[in-house]
Design an enzyme around this catalytic site. Sequence first.
Site, PDB file in Angstrom:
ATOM      1  CD  GLN A 122      -2.628   1.096   2.653  1.00  0.00           C
ATOM      2  OE1 GLN A 122      -2.052   0.803   3.698  1.00  0.00           O
ATOM      3  NE2 GLN A 122      -3.906   1.397   2.614  1.00  0.00           N
ATOM      4  N   GLY A 123       0.445   2.268  -0.761  1.00  0.00           N
ATOM      5  CA  GLY A 123       1.140   3.555  -0.784  1.00  0.00           C
ATOM      6  C   GLY A 123       0.164   4.691  -0.507  1.00  0.00           C
ATOM      7  CB  SER A 125       0.625   6.870   5.476  1.00  0.00           C
ATOM      8  OG  SER A 125      -0.553   6.349   6.058  1.00  0.00           O
ATOM      9  CD  GLU A 240      -5.008  -0.738   5.983  1.00  0.00           C
ATOM     10  OE1 GLU A 240      -3.806  -0.789   6.277  1.00  0.00           O
ATOM     11  OE2 GLU A 240      -5.584   0.318   5.699  1.00  0.00           O
ATOM     12  CD  GLU A 368      -5.398   8.746  18.964  1.00  0.00           C
ATOM     13  OE1 GLU A 368      -4.852   8.540  20.064  1.00  0.00           O
ATOM     14  OE2 GLU A 368      -5.020   8.176  17.912  1.00  0.00           O
TER      15      GLU A 368
END
Length: 390
Positions: A122-123, A125, A240, A368
């Site tokens: 995965q790319g 963040s 995910e 959060e």
Amino acid sequence: MATDDATGDEAFRASVRAFLKEHAPGRPPRGAAERLAFAKAWAATKFDHGFAGPSWPREHGGMDLPFPRQVIYNEEMAGVRVPAHPGTGWDMVGPTIIKYGTAEQQAAYLRPTLRADIVWAQGFSEPDAGSDLPGLRTAARRDGDHYVVTGQKVWNTNADKADMFFVLVRTGTRESRQKGISYLLVDARAPGVTVRPIRDMTGREHFCEIFFDEVRVPVADRVGEENEGWRIARTTLGHERSAGALTQAAFYRRIVDELIALARERGAVADPGVRRRLADFDVRVRVMNVHAARTIASIIATGEPGPTSSVSRLYNSVFEQELHEFAVDLLGPFGLLGRGDPDTVQRGRWTTGWLATRASTIGAGTAEIHRNTIAEQVLGLPRDPAMPPR
């Protein structure tokens, strides 16, 4: 009919057990490259014998199992400690391509993904856009039949082992936020791609950072329309957060049983406080299994995990942290010893687990963010005014 279903389910369980008895690969090798080859070989064995992709459609190489048999499948696989599917292909980008991909993309990527001939990472963040993912800056400029991608991603799990990345890029203005994001499939070995592993607290290099320097990506490898990537990414993120939910529940059923055995081995079960904590973990892993079933049922009914996937992810991440904290406390001074110490207990697995799960409430969305999602989209509470709109 119920009796017929039960008989069919038990026959299916027997077929999975027979397959595992004949083909389960045993203990993994030690080296990282050897372990990857080991996992890929197991994925290929499952695919070649018709035991891959329990929830995937048959037309894409899956088993298309009804929900009760998906539960059975995951229970049996978790029970024999076979290697996990390498990368994040079958459980994240695969379902996304099934739902949004073109016929050409499905033909090119789905079966090789399920067989692990293609390994994905995965790319999403970035250094300045982790929890605030709509603020990402990696830019993709259109140049004829290609995009030219420049930017940086970080905390990419096993990107150094990947053949392909699924990447969110900025195709709109920086101010457009989620309305200017596109979803690209990027060759990990394309010119201009650089991957650098990041060593974590366990001493391993599980995460990476990825740099894109004028990387050319065919427009044909865009999933969905330009600037529509955020909607598609939410499907990927939902998968995910719920991916392998039943597998994880079965996995932690075994871990809790092994923790109880550890407590007996250490002579700690006479302590009522220890027994109380062990009983609490036993109850909570059962809840994990029930919630996993509810999440998968939602995917089957609607095609989307929905916001309740945040409940599952938050619950599981807090659970695994507390479980390993208790295990290390149970070991006392031995909990300070790492994998290489000759006096370590069970080769340091509990201490390594404690270190690794420090990141559990950060990965796949911070705790959060999940609490905000649950509050706003599940409980219907007012949006946090300090948060940018999503």
